[in-house]
Design a protein around this motif. Structure first.
Motif, PDB file in Angstrom:
ATOM      1  N   ASN A  94      37.540  83.220 -18.703  1.00 30.92           N
ATOM      2  CA  ASN A  94      36.296  83.454 -18.150  1.00 30.92           C
ATOM      3  C   ASN A  94      36.369  81.228 -17.320  1.00 30.92           C
ATOM      4  O   ASN A  94      37.016  80.744 -18.235  1.00 30.92           O
ATOM      5  N   PRO A  95      36.710  80.848 -16.235  1.00 30.92           N
ATOM      6  CA  PRO A  95      36.386  79.541 -15.892  1.00 30.92           C
ATOM      7  C   PRO A  95      35.587  78.552 -16.446  1.00 30.92           C
ATOM      8  O   PRO A  95      35.954  77.144 -16.312  1.00 30.92           O
ATOM      9  N   GLU A  96      34.496  78.800 -17.181  1.00 29.74           N
ATOM     10  CA  GLU A  96      34.222  77.707 -18.193  1.00 29.74           C
ATOM     11  C   GLU A  96      34.825  77.576 -19.466  1.00 29.74           C
ATOM     12  O   GLU A  96      34.413  76.741 -20.326  1.00 29.74           O
ATOM     13  N   ASP A  97      35.928  78.639 -19.746  1.00 22.51           N
ATOM     14  CA  ASP A  97      36.841  78.472 -21.570  1.00 22.51           C
ATOM     15  C   ASP A  97      37.950  77.908 -21.062  1.00 22.51           C
ATOM     16  O   ASP A  97      38.145  77.723 -20.261  1.00 22.51           O
ATOM     17  N   GLU A  98      38.320  76.983 -21.787  1.00 19.86           N
ATOM     18  CA  GLU A  98      39.506  76.624 -22.459  1.00 19.86           C
ATOM     19  C   GLU A  98      40.723  77.566 -22.295  1.00 19.86           C
ATOM     20  O   GLU A  98      40.810  78.575 -21.940  1.00 19.86           O
ATOM     21  N   ASP A  99      41.498  77.446 -21.107  1.00 22.73           N
ATOM     22  CA  ASP A  99      42.498  78.231 -20.922  1.00 22.73           C
ATOM     23  C   ASP A  99      44.012  78.144 -22.407  1.00 22.73           C
ATOM     24  O   ASP A  99      44.522  77.132 -22.256  1.00 22.73           O
ATOM     25  N   VAL A 100      43.670  79.002 -22.848  1.00 26.95           N
ATOM     26  CA  VAL A 100      44.538  79.742 -23.831  1.00 26.95           C
ATOM     27  C   VAL A 100      45.751  80.810 -23.465  1.00 26.95           C
ATOM     28  O   VAL A 100      45.330  81.713 -23.228  1.00 26.95           O
ATOM     29  N   PRO A 101      46.662  80.810 -23.028  1.00 29.61           N
ATOM     30  CA  PRO A 101      47.586  81.907 -22.352  1.00 29.61           C
ATOM     31  C   PRO A 101      48.068  82.558 -23.557  1.00 29.61           C
ATOM     32  O   PRO A 101      47.854  83.673 -23.136  1.00 29.61           O
ATOM     33  N   LEU A 102      48.257  82.550 -24.838  1.00 31.55           N
ATOM     34  CA  LEU A 102      48.302  83.569 -25.629  1.00 31.55           C
ATOM     35  C   LEU A 102      47.275  84.427 -26.324  1.00 31.55           C
ATOM     36  O   LEU A 102      47.382  85.755 -26.462  1.00 31.55           O
ATOM     37  N   ILE A 103      46.640  83.816 -25.751  1.00 31.40           N
ATOM     38  CA  ILE A 103      44.372  84.908 -25.766  1.00 31.40           C
ATOM     39  C   ILE A 103      44.821  86.233 -24.857  1.00 31.40           C
ATOM     40  O   ILE A 103      44.449  87.298 -25.072  1.00 31.40           O
ATOM     41  N   GLY A 104      44.975  85.531 -23.270  1.00 32.16           N
ATOM     42  CA  GLY A 104      45.442  86.489 -21.909  1.00 32.16           C
ATOM     43  C   GLY A 104      46.001  87.807 -22.556  1.00 32.16           C
ATOM     44  O   GLY A 104      46.276  88.722 -21.881  1.00 32.16           O
ATOM     45  N   ASP A 105      47.248  86.606 -23.131  1.00 36.94           N
ATOM     46  CA  ASP A 105      48.526  88.017 -22.907  1.00 36.94           C
ATOM     47  C   ASP A 105      48.638  88.318 -24.334  1.00 36.94           C
ATOM     48  O   ASP A 105      48.012  90.067 -24.148  1.00 36.94           O
ATOM     49  N   GLU A 106      47.348  88.443 -24.960  1.00 39.22           N
ATOM     50  CA  GLU A 106      47.459  89.359 -26.238  1.00 39.22           C
ATOM     51  C   GLU A 106      45.940  90.504 -25.713  1.00 39.22           C
ATOM     52  O   GLU A 106      46.430  91.529 -25.666  1.00 39.22           O
ATOM     53  N   LEU A 107      44.489  89.635 -25.442  1.00 37.92           N
ATOM     54  CA  LEU A 107      44.067  90.687 -24.471  1.00 37.92           C
ATOM     55  C   LEU A 107      44.766  91.553 -23.336  1.00 37.92           C
ATOM     56  O   LEU A 107      44.473  92.866 -23.680  1.00 37.92           O
ATOM     57  N   ALA A 108      45.401  91.625 -22.286  1.00 42.58           N
ATOM     58  CA  ALA A 108      46.042  92.387 -21.131  1.00 42.58           C
ATOM     59  C   ALA A 108      47.093  93.241 -22.279  1.00 42.58           C
ATOM     60  O   ALA A 108      47.256  94.460 -21.959  1.00 42.58           O
ATOM     61  N   HIS A 158      48.817  99.744 -18.047  1.00 43.59           N
ATOM     62  CA  HIS A 158      48.450  98.762 -18.229  1.00 43.59           C
ATOM     63  C   HIS A 158      46.760  98.231 -18.513  1.00 43.59           C
ATOM     64  O   HIS A 158      45.564  98.746 -18.777  1.00 43.59           O
ATOM     65  N   GLY A 159      46.873  97.034 -18.564  1.00 41.76           N
ATOM     66  CA  GLY A 159      46.065  96.002 -18.895  1.00 41.76           C
ATOM     67  C   GLY A 159      45.586  95.187 -18.498  1.00 41.76           C
ATOM     68  O   GLY A 159      47.074  94.132 -17.841  1.00 41.76           O
ATOM     69  N   GLN A 160      44.914  93.781 -18.119  1.00 48.23           N
ATOM     70  CA  GLN A 160      44.568  93.232 -17.481  1.00 48.23           C
ATOM     71  C   GLN A 160      43.216  92.356 -17.893  1.00 48.23           C
ATOM     72  O   GLN A 160      43.150  92.638 -19.048  1.00 48.23           O
ATOM     73  N   ALA A 161      43.552  90.805 -18.258  1.00 52.90           N
ATOM     74  CA  ALA A 161      42.717  90.072 -18.933  1.00 52.90           C
ATOM     75  C   ALA A 161      42.587  88.433 -17.833  1.00 52.90           C
ATOM     76  O   ALA A 161      43.196  88.763 -17.796  1.00 52.90           O
ATOM     77  N   SER A 204      47.463  94.302 -25.631  1.00 52.36           N
ATOM     78  CA  SER A 204      46.657  94.928 -26.375  1.00 52.36           C
ATOM     79  C   SER A 204      45.429  96.716 -25.398  1.00 52.36           C
ATOM     80  O   SER A 204      45.801  97.616 -25.618  1.00 52.36           O
ATOM     81  N   ARG A 205      44.892  96.150 -24.407  1.00 53.29           N
ATOM     82  CA  ARG A 205      44.237  97.058 -23.398  1.00 53.29           C
ATOM     83  C   ARG A 205      46.049  98.026 -22.492  1.00 53.29           C
ATOM     84  O   ARG A 205      45.652  98.793 -22.390  1.00 53.29           O
ATOM     85  N   ALA A 206      46.918  97.074 -22.249  1.00 51.46           N
ATOM     86  CA  ALA A 206      47.817  98.032 -21.946  1.00 51.46           C
ATOM     87  C   ALA A 206      48.345  99.228 -22.069  1.00 51.46           C
ATOM     88  O   ALA A 206      48.678 100.305 -22.194  1.00 51.46           O
ATOM     89  N   MET A 207      48.288  98.425 -23.963  1.00 50.03           N
ATOM     90  CA  MET A 207      48.969  99.664 -25.005  1.00 50.03           C
ATOM     91  C   MET A 207      47.824 100.499 -25.537  1.00 50.03           C
ATOM     92  O   MET A 207      47.481 101.433 -25.003  1.00 50.03           O
ATOM     93  N   SER A 208      46.379  99.840 -25.228  1.00 48.11           N
ATOM     94  CA  SER A 208      44.913 101.422 -25.504  1.00 48.11           C
ATOM     95  C   SER A 208      45.887 102.038 -23.948  1.00 48.11           C
ATOM     96  O   SER A 208      45.336 103.432 -24.970  1.00 48.11           O
TER      97      SER A 208
END
Length: 100
Positions: free
Chosen positions: A42-56, A36-39, A58-62
């Motif tokens: 940050n409300p102050e950052d631009e919402d870039v869905p690809l970044i959330g996908d990559e982080l979540a 399982h992984g989650q990302a 990678s955390r699930a794979m880890s």
């Protein structure tokens, strides 16, 4: 003895209100592991869905990798080549880790 295996990982992701959750499922034929992984954006950052996908993802794979390593150490122990109490879980046994 030559042996060929193919393990497939199924990755599912759900994005909702700035949070991406990922679930990676590995079925080895003898074991089924789920990472399982989650990302969160940050409300102050631009919402870039690809970044959330990559982080979540990678955390699930880890998470999945850690579980698979624990399973391998358990199997090593059951085969009679277990670790002594002084050695850490990250120490490789029988199978070397490249660049270590």
């Amino acid at each position: 003895m030559t042996r060929t295996l193919e393990w497939k990982i199924n990755m599912e992701m759900l994005e909702e209100e700035g949070t991406t959750e990922a679930r990676a499922v590995l079925d080895t034929g003898t074991s089924k592991l789920t990472g399982h992984g989650q990302a969160r954006c940050n409300p102050e950052d631009e919402d870039v869905p690809l970044i959330g996908d990559e982080l979540a993802a990678s955390r699930a794979m880890s998470d999945l990798a850690r579980q698979l390593m624990r399973l391998a150490y358990k199997d090593i122990g059951e085969a009679g080549a277990g670790m002594s109490g002084e050695q850490e879980e990250e120490t490789p046994y029988g199978w070397s880790t490249p660049n270590r």
